[in-house]
Write a protein that holds these residues in place. Structure first.
Motif, PDB file in Angstrom:
ATOM      1  N   PRO A  32       0.844  -1.104   0.058  1.00 46.84           N
ATOM      2  CA  PRO A  32      -0.050  -0.093  -0.074  1.00 46.84           C
ATOM      3  C   PRO A  32       0.647   1.281  -0.125  1.00 46.84           C
ATOM      4  N   LEU A  33       1.770   1.641   0.672  1.00 46.33           N
ATOM      5  CA  LEU A  33       2.508   2.699   1.034  1.00 46.33           C
ATOM      6  C   LEU A  33       3.457   2.843  -0.354  1.00 46.33           C
ATOM      7  N   GLN A  34       3.730   2.004  -0.943  1.00 48.82           N
ATOM      8  CA  GLN A  34       4.525   1.887  -2.242  1.00 48.82           C
ATOM      9  C   GLN A  34       3.344   2.484  -3.503  1.00 48.82           C
ATOM     10  N   ARG A  35       2.190   2.102  -3.211  1.00 52.80           N
ATOM     11  CA  ARG A  35       1.296   2.630  -4.149  1.00 52.80           C
ATOM     12  C   ARG A  35       0.934   4.073  -3.921  1.00 52.80           C
ATOM     13  N   SER A  36       1.103   4.457  -2.538  1.00 48.74           N
ATOM     14  CA  SER A  36       0.691   5.758  -2.123  1.00 48.74           C
ATOM     15  C   SER A  36       1.585   6.469  -3.001  1.00 48.74           C
ATOM     16  N   VAL A  37       2.952   6.233  -2.711  1.00 45.05           N
ATOM     17  CA  VAL A  37       4.168   6.966  -3.299  1.00 45.05           C
ATOM     18  C   VAL A  37       3.964   7.339  -4.821  1.00 45.05           C
ATOM     19  N   LEU A  38       3.360   6.127  -5.724  1.00 45.85           N
ATOM     20  CA  LEU A  38       3.180   6.481  -7.197  1.00 45.85           C
ATOM     21  C   LEU A  38       1.965   7.337  -7.416  1.00 45.85           C
ATOM     22  N   ALA A  39       0.862   7.229  -6.514  1.00 43.57           N
ATOM     23  CA  ALA A  39      -0.146   8.103  -6.740  1.00 43.57           C
ATOM     24  C   ALA A  39       0.052   9.380  -6.409  1.00 43.57           C
TER      25      ALA A  39
END
Length: 271
Positions: A32-39
């Motif tokens: 999830p936090l990796q996806r947050s960085v991308l978003a």
């Protein structure tokens, strides 16, 4: 980290859970936090984002002690995912994730479903201004169909939480505009159920309450005589409840029954 990875033909979506999709499959984007960085990087529209700003966007004012290591880990994970997911290496658009010296930069990428929604709503507004209410309604329905859930659903961090609130409000305004257009087309009866749910979920929205009053009056429902004052009263009561916080009922709320008075017995056609 000065290297960049070029990736092929990826569609990014945020009108719901974050997705990255190539023509032959969805790209796994990691935790999830990796996806947050991308978003967060997608929201920069190709501009470099300083490390400190990225950390604050994802973790807020009190990041973990390992924040720098985590950012490097997540950026590396994204590069790997985008470079080696389905369809990698094929010709096409090539977003680039790189460190520029001023910050992390994701170039050649866009939030595609949000961009498409904006274009559809602009076209719907143009159609409505031209008097094409049916075309405007169809375009607005297509825009609404792009939503798959809450904006950036499931992703944490103060930046994305603010964006989620922003686009939830924008979605409500677009729904109200679409429903108002349907009422103007004479399709009031078809709008009542959706407006009833909208007012129940958002009792402080005066525009939605006013539209429900109009739909009930114009839709020819036998129960409209009782529902109209009840719908208005419940919505207005919700506004009055927060007057102690400074949110007194607005002019629209005060005008609803003047512009849409409760029908007299026998004044509505039978269903």
């Amino acid at each position: 980290m000065t290297d960049g990875i070029r990736v092929a033909g990826i569609r990014f979506e945020l009108l719901g859970p974050l997705r990255a999709v190539r023509p032959d499959g969805e790209v796994p984007l990691g935790p999830p936090l990796q996806r947050s960085v991308l978003a967060v990087l997608l929201h920069q529209d190709g501009a470099a984002m300083p490390y400190e700003s990225l950390v604050e966007a994802v973790w807020g004012a009190e990041p973990p002690a390992r924040a720098r290591t985590l950012v490097q880990k997540y950026v590396s994970g994204l590069r790997h995912a985008l470079a080696f997911g389905p369809g990698a290496g094929k010709p096409g658009a090539a977003p680039e994730l790189a460190w520029t010296g001023r910050g992390y930069r994701l170039a050649g990428a866009a939030i595609d479903d949000l961009r498409e929604r904006r274009a559809l709503l602009r076209a719907a507004e143009s159609a409505r201004e031209a008097g094409d209410l049916r075309g405007a309604g169809e375009l607005a329905v297509r825009a609404e169909a792009l939503w798959r859930g809450a904006y950036a659903e499931g992703l944490a961090g103060p930046y994305l939480e603010a964006e989620r609130r922003r686009w939830a409000e924008d979605r409500l305004r677009a729904s109200e505009a679409r429903l108002e257009g349907e009422i103007e087309r004479g399709r009031s009866a078809a709008c009542v159920d959706e407006l009833t749910r909208l007012v129940a979920a958002h009792p402080l929205r005066e525009r939605a309450a006013g539209l429900l009053v109009r739909a009930l009056q114009q839709g020819g429902r036998p129960a409209a005589q009782e529902e109209v004052p009840a719908a208005y009263g419940e919505a207005r009561a919700g506004v009055v409840e927060v007057t102690d916080l400074g949110a007194a009922p607005g002019a629209r709320s005060e005008d609803v029954q003047h512009r849409n008075p409760a029908p007299r017995p026998g004044s509505l056609p039978a269903a």
